[in-house]
Scaffold this motif. Structure first.
Motif, short mmCIF file in Angstrom:
data_model
loop_
_atom_site.label_atom_id
_atom_site.label_comp_id
_atom_site.label_asym_id
_atom_site.label_seq_id
_atom_site.Cartn_x
_atom_site.Cartn_y
_atom_site.Cartn_z
N LEU A 6 -1.76 4.83 -0.23
CA LEU A 6 -2.15 4.84 -1.64
C LEU A 6 -3.51 4.17 -1.88
O LEU A 6 -3.92 4.01 -3.03
CB LEU A 6 -1.08 4.14 -2.49
N ARG A 7 -4.19 3.80 -0.80
CA ARG A 7 -5.47 3.10 -0.97
C ARG A 7 -6.46 3.93 -1.80
O ARG A 7 -7.13 3.41 -2.69
CB ARG A 7 -6.08 2.79 0.40
N SER A 8 -6.55 5.22 -1.51
CA SER A 8 -7.51 6.06 -2.21
C SER A 8 -7.22 6.12 -3.71
O SER A 8 -8.13 6.01 -4.54
CB SER A 8 -7.50 7.47 -1.62
N SER A 9 -5.95 6.29 -4.07
CA SER A 9 -5.60 6.37 -5.50
C SER A 9 -5.85 5.04 -6.19
O SER A 9 -6.26 5.00 -7.36
CB SER A 9 -4.14 6.79 -5.67
N ILE A 10 -5.62 3.93 -5.49
CA ILE A 10 -5.89 2.61 -6.05
C ILE A 10 -7.38 2.47 -6.35
O ILE A 10 -7.78 2.00 -7.43
CB ILE A 10 -5.41 1.50 -5.10
N GLU A 11 -8.21 2.88 -5.41
CA GLU A 11 -9.65 2.74 -5.60
C GLU A 11 -10.17 3.67 -6.69
O GLU A 11 -11.12 3.33 -7.40
CB GLU A 11 -10.36 2.96 -4.27
N THR A 12 -9.53 4.84 -6.85
CA THR A 12 -9.88 5.73 -7.95
C THR A 12 -9.55 5.08 -9.29
O THR A 12 -10.33 5.14 -10.24
CB THR A 12 -9.14 7.07 -7.82
N MET A 13 -8.38 4.45 -9.37
CA MET A 13 -7.98 3.77 -10.59
C MET A 13 -8.96 2.64 -10.93
O MET A 13 -9.34 2.46 -12.09
CB MET A 13 -6.55 3.22 -10.42
N ILE A 14 -9.37 1.89 -9.92
CA ILE A 14 -10.34 0.80 -10.12
C ILE A 14 -11.65 1.36 -10.67
O ILE A 14 -12.23 0.80 -11.61
CB ILE A 14 -10.56 0.05 -8.80
N ALA A 15 -12.10 2.47 -10.09
CA ALA A 15 -13.35 3.08 -10.56
C ALA A 15 -13.21 3.57 -12.00
O ALA A 15 -14.12 3.39 -12.82
CB ALA A 15 -13.73 4.23 -9.63
N ASP A 16 -12.08 4.20 -12.32
CA ASP A 16 -11.86 4.71 -13.67
C ASP A 16 -11.85 3.59 -14.71
O ASP A 16 -12.23 3.80 -15.87
CB ASP A 16 -10.54 5.48 -13.75
#
Length: 215
Positions: free
Chosen positions: A120-130
């Motif tokens: 889930l690292r990628s989705s976490i980093e997307t959420m942080i960016a958003d």
């Protein structure tokens, strides 16, 4: 008194009960809290495919909300279905991922995440960016071992998360978010043991709702 529903997109009812207990403790009697558990899906969301499928699960659970629902806690760290729910209802909805990340970055702090799920690292980093927090994010530390085995053994999980938190602090984190609803019980044990704030996502979601509902 306002009534809040905690939605667990995982199928583990025992996990729902523990998360509801933590949310009630954080609410301190300012509103009542009930829980809804997924009737299909997985017992633990560990990768992007399962997270995407959880959006459909959340949609189904949202259809079962009681008429007296004044607020929702979406209790999966990837916040599956959060944007859709907010489009479909005026009821305040707190995602534990969003609430935890915003709390960690409060005051401009550099923050990291400690979690069990490398998938889930990628989705976490997307959420942080958003959320516009990428400039404060110093990384995600993943525990060693199988996520399912760790969450089934609280002592092993506590040891593994403590090691991940230590790595995050060594990497420059001024606050560390425990990333995962099922990790909430162990997050409570870890709070206060380190020289930086350990962010518990479910209590932060409760505080987010308190502000939104204006209790």
């Amino acid at each position: 008194m306002p009534h809040v529903v905690l939605i667990n997109p995982n199928t583990n009812r025992a996990t729902t009960e523990r998360m509801v207990e933590i949310a009630r403790e954080a609410a301190g009697g300012r509103f009542t809290i009930g829980g809804l558990t997924a009737t299909h899906g997985v017992g633990l969301i560990t990768n992007e495919k399962e997270l995407a499928a959880a959006t459909l699960v959340v949609r189904a659970l949202a259809a079962k909300l009681p008429a007296n629902c004044d607020g929702i806690i979406l209790s999966a760290f990837g916040d599956p279905g959060l944007a859709e729910l907010r489009r479909r209802t005026r009821i305040p909805i707190a995602g534990i991922g969003e609430a935890g990340l915003l709390a960690a970055a409060d005051g401009g702090r550099r923050f990291a995440i400690a979690t069990t799920t490398p998938g889930l690292r990628s989705s976490i980093e997307t959420m942080i960016a958003d959320l516009g927090l990428s400039d404060r994010y110093v990384g995600t530390e993943i525990t060693e071992g199988s996520p399912a085995e760790l969450t089934a053994d609280h002592q092993r999980l506590e040891t593994a998360l403590a090691a991940a938190i230590t790595r995050a602090i060594d990497g420059g984190a001024q606050a560390v978010v425990i990333g995962g609803g099922p990790l909430a019980v162990v997050a409570r044990r870890l709070a206060g043991r380190f020289p930086v704030p350990i962010i518990e996502s479910i209590p932060e979601a409760v505080r987010w709702l308190e502000r939104a509902i204006r209790v």
